[in-house]
Design a protein around this motif. Structure first.
Motif, PDB file in Angstrom:
ATOM      1  N   GLY A   1       0.214  16.272  19.935  1.00  0.00           N
ATOM      2  CA  GLY A   1       0.054  15.917  21.338  1.00  0.00           C
ATOM      3  C   GLY A   1      -0.362  17.072  22.210  1.00  0.00           C
ATOM      4  O   GLY A   1      -0.524  16.907  23.424  1.00  0.00           O
ATOM      5  N   SER A   2      -0.554  18.262  21.615  1.00  0.00           N
ATOM      6  CA  SER A   2      -1.004  19.427  22.377  1.00  0.00           C
ATOM      7  C   SER A   2      -2.520  19.356  22.580  1.00  0.00           C
ATOM      8  O   SER A   2      -3.243  18.707  21.830  1.00  0.00           O
TER       9      SER A   2
ATOM     10  N   ALA B   1       2.129  20.269  24.120  1.00  0.00           N
ATOM     11  CA  ALA B   1       2.337  18.901  24.616  1.00  0.00           C
ATOM     12  C   ALA B   1       3.316  18.872  25.782  1.00  0.00           C
ATOM     13  O   ALA B   1       3.152  18.095  26.727  1.00  0.00           O
TER      14      ALA B   1
ATOM     15  N   THR C   1       1.608  19.521  29.312  1.00  0.00           N
ATOM     16  CA  THR C   1       0.392  18.804  29.689  1.00  0.00           C
ATOM     17  C   THR C   1       0.578  17.851  30.866  1.00  0.00           C
ATOM     18  O   THR C   1      -0.400  17.268  31.343  1.00  0.00           O
TER      19      THR C   1
ATOM     20  N   ARG D   1      -6.960  16.678  21.417  1.00  0.00           N
ATOM     21  CA  ARG D   1      -5.511  16.498  21.371  1.00  0.00           C
ATOM     22  C   ARG D   1      -5.090  16.418  19.911  1.00  0.00           C
ATOM     23  O   ARG D   1      -5.611  15.610  19.138  1.00  0.00           O
TER      24      ARG D   1
ATOM     25  N   THR E   1      -3.051  15.564  16.609  1.00  0.00           N
ATOM     26  CA  THR E   1      -2.293  14.397  16.160  1.00  0.00           C
ATOM     27  C   THR E   1      -1.282  14.765  15.087  1.00  0.00           C
ATOM     28  O   THR E   1      -0.624  13.891  14.524  1.00  0.00           O
TER      29      THR E   1
ATOM     30  N   ASN F   1      -0.221   6.856  25.842  1.00  0.00           N
ATOM     31  CA  ASN F   1       0.440   8.148  25.596  1.00  0.00           C
ATOM     32  C   ASN F   1       1.725   8.338  26.391  1.00  0.00           C
ATOM     33  O   ASN F   1       1.961   9.380  26.982  1.00  0.00           O
TER      34      ASN F   1
ATOM     35  N   SER G   1       5.949   8.679  26.559  1.00  0.00           N
ATOM     36  CA  SER G   1       7.032   9.199  25.721  1.00  0.00           C
ATOM     37  C   SER G   1       8.336   8.521  26.118  1.00  0.00           C
ATOM     38  O   SER G   1       8.588   8.294  27.310  1.00  0.00           O
TER      39      SER G   1
ATOM     40  N   ARG H   1       7.256   9.514  20.824  1.00  0.00           N
ATOM     41  CA  ARG H   1       6.147   9.994  21.642  1.00  0.00           C
ATOM     42  C   ARG H   1       4.846   9.282  21.277  1.00  0.00           C
ATOM     43  O   ARG H   1       4.760   8.579  20.270  1.00  0.00           O
ATOM     44  N   ASN H   2       3.846   9.495  22.108  1.00  0.00           N
ATOM     45  CA  ASN H   2       2.518   8.926  21.891  1.00  0.00           C
ATOM     46  C   ASN H   2       2.563   7.409  21.746  1.00  0.00           C
ATOM     47  O   ASN H   2       2.002   6.828  20.804  1.00  0.00           O
TER      48      ASN H   2
ATOM     49  N   GLU I   1       2.066  10.020  30.700  1.00  0.00           N
ATOM     50  CA  GLU I   1       1.200  11.176  30.525  1.00  0.00           C
ATOM     51  C   GLU I   1       0.966  11.904  31.844  1.00  0.00           C
ATOM     52  O   GLU I   1       0.770  13.122  31.881  1.00  0.00           O
TER      53      GLU I   1
END
Length: 569
Positions: free
Chosen positions: A42-43, A120, A123, A147, A149, A512, A514, A529-530, A555
């Motif tokens: 997620g970064s 992540a 962000t 991004r 995964t 996206n 969480s 997350r995601n 997000e």
């Protein structure tokens, strides 16, 4: 005065001091100690290689403009450079999807040439900054951002938060437009550079970097200019780059000698075009991919030390010849004067770098890399991270009260006079909405909270300001909370629940998100997350009976909560 009884003790003490000094500055020297960190899925990755940042078919210099734009907004960027790597080597490989400017599905990607990353957890709220920057570019100049995964280990060379570059482009030789052009080509905000007619007061005017595109010594003030630059670099910890004719002018002056003991010859322009070796490719200046031609244009394209002159001040070549006869001929180089950040002098041969050929782009990249390299912490309120240790800063929307609650926690508040919360509707122009006095004075963690009682409809950007007794102000990262006039909440069904529950997202973004669940003591018991879509089904059969809090973080940084009751089994 007592002397040491054993000379070996003195020797070990001196070695200890020397080792500490070298370690303190080794991020700017070759083969620094690797700083390996696990970067979570997620970064975001701002690619800096020719493949992943190819738009429209060659490296997109606008990546530098986006990086500076994000640093101006206190986004927590990190510069990844693998220690000891060779030129064109991979810094890290990871499964990643392209998120901007258009979506491309995840695949294994190799990131090279010093990518910049945003973890992540950092962000939240930056989507608008990226979109605003990219929307201001032509379609072919929009910056590619990826991004991850999956998690991956990365070698963090520089923590960029608080390192906001500001360049003084010296016009002593009347050629400042050359380097101003580099800034324009890269989309660097005009607030981050200025053309100046004097090298005095660089530090006082918050410059972290100074550069000179041309100086033949003919203006009669070269000695005072060099004295100012030497003070800026060696005492104040700024960075400096001399290009083309400025190189022999600075280096051959008696009060120059930044990289040699007796000066250099910069007039012969020995050809290296087909015999280039990319030395010390793990230094910041050398973060580019592909070919560079050291013999393009200008008075000084390559240079070498005069007879009897030796390398000084931690001199390292970046571009040099690749044969025995040419290995002492240089096209780019760097030296370092101080421990810690800053105190660097860069030399770059050639002149205009006009066009989009790879060797021209890489010339501009070396300049921009030097500009980005962190200097010593300057004494400017707009340039620096919080002096306190900020362990957290976040906010959540309280829909039923039409308020936003902001939280932060700190340690080490010895010099803190007060905290100010500032709000913005565009992420650029901030105004004060609340202030609090500190209550902590030691290394123990102290927690704070306050409210924004009048959030605006839409995006609200917040930052924390620490004001010291000296009057110095420094800033946290920026967070964003979207306060919609439409009710945004989450619904838990069934509630109470025994085994499975469905969490419905009402009027929240569907991309996206969480999700976190906390027990009555505040302990996190589940994280997911995601999440894509407007609901998620959870297996809660392993939770003990009791009351829990479900928290959704979008997000964009909006926080929505609801209670969850787990019934007795």
């Amino acid at each position: 005065m007592k002397s040491f009884k054993h000379s070996s003790v003195i020797f070990l003490f001196v070695i200890f001091l020397f080792s500490n000094a070298v370690n303190a500055q080794n991020r700017d020297l070759p083969f620094p100690t690797p700083n390996i960190n696990l970067m979570p899925a997620g970064s975001l990755v701002i690619a800096m290689d020719n493949t992943n940042q190819s738009n429209p078919g060659y490296f997109n210099l606008k990546a530098y403009g986006l990086i500076i734009t994000l640093l101006n907004r206190n986004v927590n960027l990190k510069w990844v450079i693998a220690s000891g790597k060779a030129h064109d080597a991979i810094d890290f490989s990871v499964n990643a999807e392209r998120l901007y400017p258009t979506f491309v599905a995840s695949s294994l990607r190799d990131f090279k040439a010093g990518p910049f990353v945003i973890y992540a957890t950092d962000t939240s709220g930056i989507r608008s900054f990226i979109n605003t920057f990219n929307n201001a570019q032509t379609a072919s100049n929009r910056v590619n951002i990826y991004r991850t995964t999956s998690p991956v280990n990365v070698d963090i060379r520089y923590e960029m938060l608080g390192n906001i570059p500001k360049a003084a482009i010296l016009n002593d030789g009347g050629k400042a437009a050359i380097q101003e052009g580099f800034m324009t080509n890269a989309g660097i905000p005009t607030t981050n550079y200025a053309i100046v007619s004097t090298a005095t007061n660089l530090f006082a005017n918050c410059f972290t970097f100074a550069s000179e595109p041309h100086n033949d010594g003919g203006n009669g003030s070269i000695n005072s200019i060099i004295d100012s630059i030497r003070k800026f670099v060696t005492v104040q910890g700024g960075n400096f780059l001399a290009e083309c004719h400025s190189i022999p002018t600075y280096e051959n002056a008696f009060n120059g000698r930044f990289q040699s003991s007796l000066g250099i010859n910069g007039n012969t322009n020995t050809s290296l075009s087909n015999n280039v070796f990319y030395s010390n490719a793990d230094l910041s200046m050398g973060q580019f991919e592909g070919y560079y031609d050291p013999n393009q244009t200008g008075h000084t394209q390559t240079f070498f030390r005069t007879a009897g002159s030796n390398a000084t001040n931690n001199f390292y070549p970046i571009i040099r010849g690749n044969t025995n006869a040419l290995d002492s001929v240089f096209g780019a180089s760097v030296s370092k004067f101080k421990a810690g950040n800053g105190g660097l002098v860069f030399y770059l041969g050639n002149h205009d770098f006009n066009g989009n050929r790879i060797e021209i782009l890489n010339g501009q990249r070396m300049y921009l890399n030097a500009f980005l390299t962190p200097a010593a912490y300057p004494s400017c309120p707009t340039l620096g991270p919080l002096e306190i240790k900020l362990t957290s800063f976040y906010g959540k929307k309280i829909a039923e009260l039409q308020k936003v609650q902001l939280f932060w926690a700190t340690t080490k508040e010895i010099n803190t006079k007060k905290f100010i919360i500032e709000r913005s509707t565009d992420g650029i122009n901030f105004s004060e909405i609340a202030n609090l006095l500190p209550t902590g004075t030691s290394n123990s963690e102290v927690k704070y909270s306050t409210f924004d009682n009048t959030p605006v409809t839409g995006k609200n950007y917040y930052r924390l300001v620490e004001v010291e007794f000296s009057g110095l102000r420094s800033y946290s990262n920026i967070i964003a909370i979207n306060f919609s006039s439409t009710k945004q909440d989450i619904e838990v069904y069934p509630n109470p629940v025994k085994d499975f529950a469905v969490i419905n997202f009402n009027n929240l973004p569907i991309n996206n998100n969480s999700l976190y669940i906390f027990d009555a003591t505040g302990r996190q018991v589940l994280a997911k997350r995601n999440i894509f879509g407007n609901n998620v089904r959870l297996d809660l059969s392993n939770l003990n009976a009791g009351m829990y809090i479900v928290r959704i973080i979008t997000e964009e940084g909006t926080v929505v909560e609801n209670k969850l009751i787990v019934a007795k089994k």
